[in-house]
Design a protein around this motif. Structure first.
Motif, PDB file in Angstrom:
ATOM      1  N   UNK B  23       0.832  -1.210   0.000  1.00 44.41           N
ATOM      2  CA  UNK B  23       0.000   0.000   0.000  1.00 44.41           C
ATOM      3  C   UNK B  23       0.864   1.255   0.000  1.00 44.41           C
ATOM      4  N   UNK B  27       1.256   4.116  -2.852  1.00 46.97           N
ATOM      5  CA  UNK B  27       1.021   5.531  -2.540  1.00 46.97           C
ATOM      6  C   UNK B  27       2.201   6.389  -2.945  1.00 46.97           C
ATOM      7  N   UNK B  31      -0.466   6.929  -6.251  1.00 44.71           N
ATOM      8  CA  UNK B  31      -1.813   6.363  -6.363  1.00 44.71           C
ATOM      9  C   UNK B  31      -2.648   6.638  -5.110  1.00 44.71           C
ATOM     10  N   UNK B  32      -3.962   6.647  -5.285  1.00 43.86           N
ATOM     11  CA  UNK B  32      -4.865   6.632  -4.140  1.00 43.86           C
ATOM     12  C   UNK B  32      -4.970   5.188  -3.670  1.00 43.86           C
ATOM     13  N   UNK B  33      -4.904   4.962  -2.374  1.00 45.07           N
ATOM     14  CA  UNK B  33      -4.953   3.587  -1.862  1.00 45.07           C
ATOM     15  C   UNK B  33      -5.944   3.479  -0.704  1.00 45.07           C
ATOM     16  N   UNK B  34      -6.723   2.420  -0.758  1.00 47.96           N
ATOM     17  CA  UNK B  34      -7.558   2.055   0.388  1.00 47.96           C
ATOM     18  C   UNK B  34      -7.206   0.628   0.752  1.00 47.96           C
ATOM     19  N   UNK B  35      -7.308   0.307   2.019  1.00 52.00           N
ATOM     20  CA  UNK B  35      -7.112  -1.104   2.357  1.00 52.00           C
ATOM     21  C   UNK B  35      -7.877  -1.445   3.621  1.00 52.00           C
ATOM     22  N   UNK B  53      -6.784  -1.798  -2.278  1.00 47.03           N
ATOM     23  CA  UNK B  53      -7.457  -1.260  -3.461  1.00 47.03           C
ATOM     24  C   UNK B  53      -6.727  -0.005  -3.924  1.00 47.03           C
ATOM     25  N   UNK B  57     -11.175   4.615  -8.402  1.00 45.56           N
ATOM     26  CA  UNK B  57     -12.516   4.084  -8.651  1.00 45.56           C
ATOM     27  C   UNK B  57     -12.982   3.081  -7.607  1.00 45.56           C
ATOM     28  N   UNK B  58     -12.231   2.967  -6.521  1.00 46.12           N
ATOM     29  CA  UNK B  58     -12.617   2.020  -5.476  1.00 46.12           C
ATOM     30  C   UNK B  58     -13.302   2.776  -4.345  1.00 46.12           C
TER      31      UNK B  58
END
Lengths: 596, 196
Positions: B23, B27, B31-35, B53, B57-58
């Motif tokens: 992640x 980043x 990038x945008x990151x979600x987890x 993710x 788009x997540x």
């Protein structure tokens, strides 16, 4: 501002620091524990921080700070709010001066809780506003707004994230530097701060007038949002909004309405959302809160809108939602096929089951085993409690007959004693739980002359929720080393006559202590003292010599994960073994010993 | 870049650290990151997953079923347990070494992971790694970096090995950095030599 990749709970903590919070208190409980821990880890000069002894204490500490004009935050899990509900219900009448945010983390699933209760219900019950974030990023901003509304209406507010917000990670823009807010201090005014029936009546009337005003105010709140258009609308709240958004991102002809402040209900906003809509589905977790509010709104205004959700049977009543479940429900709602994705896996081989178990070397295993050995052949009751030791229920130990809520084991053991004079009644309680809610139960037993054995499983930490300090550890969240509160002295002071402290890893001594106590009248206490393996260095490892007759007694009796079968023979998993030596004391042929 | 990566294993195997490395590397590449980590009551010995993710788009922190581009599995059965998350053309990097359930000694099932590996091979593209062989004397504590190296070597993560190495240098305790980098590069090499 800088971007940090943080957990939702950290976003809540840093959001509160950015809002200038002065006092933070809480009691650990999954999924809320990391909020207080984050404040501890980040710079927070001038902020007072504590793990309180329980949620009620935490809320009262925070309330007095807010009476004084300071901003305060108190954190807990949803069942903790039950413990804190006594002060909360009254505080809602009295109100606050400085902003006060009560964070109560809900746990749909439930993933690690006793109940699937809904904090939004508590907000309505207590007649105070509630904020429902739908992502970690939003939680960071929303905490500040919650403080602002709290001050604007002089009322404590609830803030309820759910597990998937608390434990989700995101890149969040956070303030570089924050400093606590300046505050006036407590201004004496007994007409305001002392709750009496007359004041309660007046304030109740005021609150019922005020809340519809807050509802109007919330109708303009930027986080209550309406996207898309069409005659069908999805109402979602919290993480379910993210799930709905995931599904609807390419479907523009459906309205998506997010309710970020479920109570007081933003009715004007909702009426606008319902314009041109003839059918609604509510996607929410735990209880049909928004759905009921919508039904009431539709009824009051005589709108011809069909409301679907949990009550109509279109959404499941229990358990957590997911992106996939949302896709399934919403596909049905708008009459589309559920997209078939992924592999076909109907021929999957059976998978190994991995239930949570007590760690290898956990001293609780030894304590349970000692009681089990001592009570062989005698009718006994084993009342458990909340903590790692609830896992003592698993086979082969099978030593937890009941588990209800924090502290209940102690008083339930007394109840069993009332209906079965000849049974031996045990209560198992951890050290942190003893301080949190065990003490009054012991006083009850002494006063009412119960016959019971209190087993304090003292591992010198709050293990289950991530090793927080407590009054018995001698450390505070302000970084101070303080005098340890002695469980033995507390028990003595309460009038417990028989108190024995044993090391559970010395099996024969522990068994003898239990046998002795079982034959005495009155309240007896055994403190099984041995530190959690996660906060201490392992003693070594055991090994199995060729004297082993492969009877497997060690495996069958205690179920330690470090005892394994390797090619049909008993062996030790060196990666797991801590050298506690319990198995060596069970082996009938002395084949297990310390490693040379 | 839009990329969903699922990391799974058994509690104590270091999946959480591996997912943090992925992640933060994603980043650092802008990038945008979600987890999300589903840990809950699972302590040592329980099934553990991390959903990562990457991209704008997540929305859900958890990867929807049938959507993961890559599964990185530290244990064969855990890979199979999570296969429902994999896209039809997704790819699995899986460690061959099984972790027997803690209850195995009481209720013997004979689980050895072999059937799981065969099943994965039948269902999707995969790279089977022997983390024990890669880590040798260093042992199980380094499996995560070895497997992560292999995952990076497949080129399927959309994250360069260099970005991951930089994260190892920044996030791993100093005395373990060299060993982690060593097993990472061994994993990397194994994947590069593998005909994908």
């Amino acid at each position: 501002m800088k971007k940090e990749y943080i957990m939702g709970n950290s976003a809540i903590a840093l959001g509160a620091l950015a809002a200038g919070v002065n006092v933070v208190s809480g009691y650990p409980g999954t999924p809320s524990s990391e909020i207080v821990e984050t404040i501890y880890k980040y710079p927070h000069e001038g902020v007072y921080l504590e793990w309180s002894v329980n949620e009620k204490a935490a809320l009262e500490v925070a309330a007095a700070a807010a009476y004084s004009g300071a901003r305060s935050m108190v954190t807990m899990k949803q069942v903790g709010l039950n413990v804190a509900s006594d002060p909360l219900m009254s505080l809602a009448y009295v109100g606050v001066k400085g902003g006060m945010v009560v964070v109560s983390a809900d746990d749909p699933g439930p993933i690690s809780s006793q109940t699937e209760q809904d904090t939004r219900r508590f907000a309505e019950f207590a007649r105070i506003p509630v904020f429902d974030p739908s992502s970690p990023e939003e939680a960071y901003e929303m905490i500040r707004e919650a403080f602002e509304y709290s001050e604007k209406y002089s009322t404590p507010v609830l803030f309820r994230p759910t597990t998937r917000i608390c434990h989700a990670y995101a890149s969040v823009e956070v303030e570089d530097k924050a400093s606590p807010k300046a505050y006036e201090g407590f201004v004496k005014d007994s007409k305001r701060w002392v709750i009496f029936p007359r004041l309660s009546y007046q304030n109740h009337e005021m609150i019922e007038k005020r809340n519809p005003e807050i509802g109007k105010d919330f109708s303009g709140y930027c986080r209550n949002t309406c996207e898309g258009g069409g005659s069908k609308a999805v109402f979602a709240s919290g993480i379910s909004y993210a799930y709905a958004k995931e599904y609807l991102k390419d479907i523009p002809d459906v309205k998506l309405c997010r309710i970020a402040t479920p109570y007081p209900f933003p009715e004007d906003f909702v009426l606008k959302c319902l314009e041109g809509v003839d059918e609604v589905i509510c996607l929410e977790e735990l209880s049909p809160f928004v759905e009921e509010k919508l039904l009431r709104t539709v009824g009051r205004y005589g709108l011809n809108v069909k409301i679907k959700g949990k009550l109509s049977g279109d959404v499941k009543a229990a358990g957590e939602n997911s992106a996939d479940y949302a896709a399934k429900v919403l596909s049905g709602f708008i009459g589309r096929e559920v997209p078939e994705k992924g592999l076909s896996l109907s021929d999957m081989p059976p998978l190994p089951v991995r239930p949570p178990v007590l760690c290898a070397g956990c001293p609780h295993r030894a304590s349970f085993y000692a009681v089990k050995q001592a009570m062989k052949g005698r009718r006994s009751y084993f009342c458990g409690d909340i903590g790692c030791y609830t896992l003592g229920n698993a086979m082969p130990l099978d030593m937890v007959d009941t588990c209800l809520c924090m502290g209940a084991g102690i008083t339930m053991a007394q109840g069993f004693n009332r209906v079965d004079k000849d049974g031996v009644c045990f209560a198992f309680v951890g050290d942190s739980t003893f301080f949190a809610s065990g003490i009054t139960g012991v006083v009850n037993a002494v006063y009412n002359e119960a016959d019971m054995i209190l087993c304090v499983l003292d591992n010198s930490t709050t293990a289950m929720t991530g090793h927080q300090p407590h009054p018995g550890t001698g450390r505070t969240m302000m970084g101070n080393v303080v005098e340890k509160v002695s469980i033995t002295k507390i028990l003595e002071g309460m009038g417990v006559k028989k108190i024995v402290t044993v090391d559970p890893l010395k099996l024969s001594e522990a068994v003898a202590a239990v046998r002795e106590c079982a034959d005495l009248k009155g309240v007896k206490a055994i403190i099984f003292k041995s530190p959690c393996i996660a906060v201490t260095k392992p003693a070594g490892k055991v090994s199995i010599s060729d004297k082993c007759i492969n009877c497997k007694k060690c495996i069958k009796e205690i179920g330690c994960p470090a005892l394994i079968l390797s090619e049909g023979k008993v062996a030790v998993d060196k990666g797991l073994c801590t050298g506690c030596g319990l198995c060596a004391q069970i082996c009938p042929v002395n084949a297990i010993g310390g490693e040379c | 870049m839009d990329m969903d990566i699922l990391v799974c294993g058994v509690g104590g195997q270091g999946t959480v650290l591996a997912s943090k490395l992925i992640a933060s590397a994603a980043m650092s590449l802008g990038n945008t990151v979600h987890s999300a980590e589903t840990i809950g009551m699972a302590q040592r010995g329980g099934s553990v997953t991390s959903h990562i993710r990457i991209g704008d788009n997540a929305y859900s922190p958890l990867i929807p079923l049938g959507s993961a581009d890559v599964i990185i599995a530290f244990e064969p059965a855990e890979a199979v347990r999570n296969l429902m998350y994999l896209k039809k053309d997704g790819f699995v990097i899986v460690n061959r070494i099984p972790v027997k359930p803690t209850t195995e000694s009481i209720h013997e099932t004979g689980y050895d992971g072999v059937e799981m590996i065969e099943y994965i091979k039948k269902k999707c593209g995969c790279l089977v790694v022997d983390a024990s062989e890669l880590c040798g004397e260093l042992g199980g504590k380094f499996y995560n970096s070895a497997i992560l190296g292999a995952a990076a070597g497949t080129g399927r993560l959309g994250i360069s090995p260099e970005a991951l190495i930089a994260e190892i240098e920044g996030r791993v305790p100093e005395k373990f950095i060299e060993a982690n980098k060593k097993v990472f590069s061994l994993g990397l090499k194994q994947a590069e030599n593998f005909d994908l």
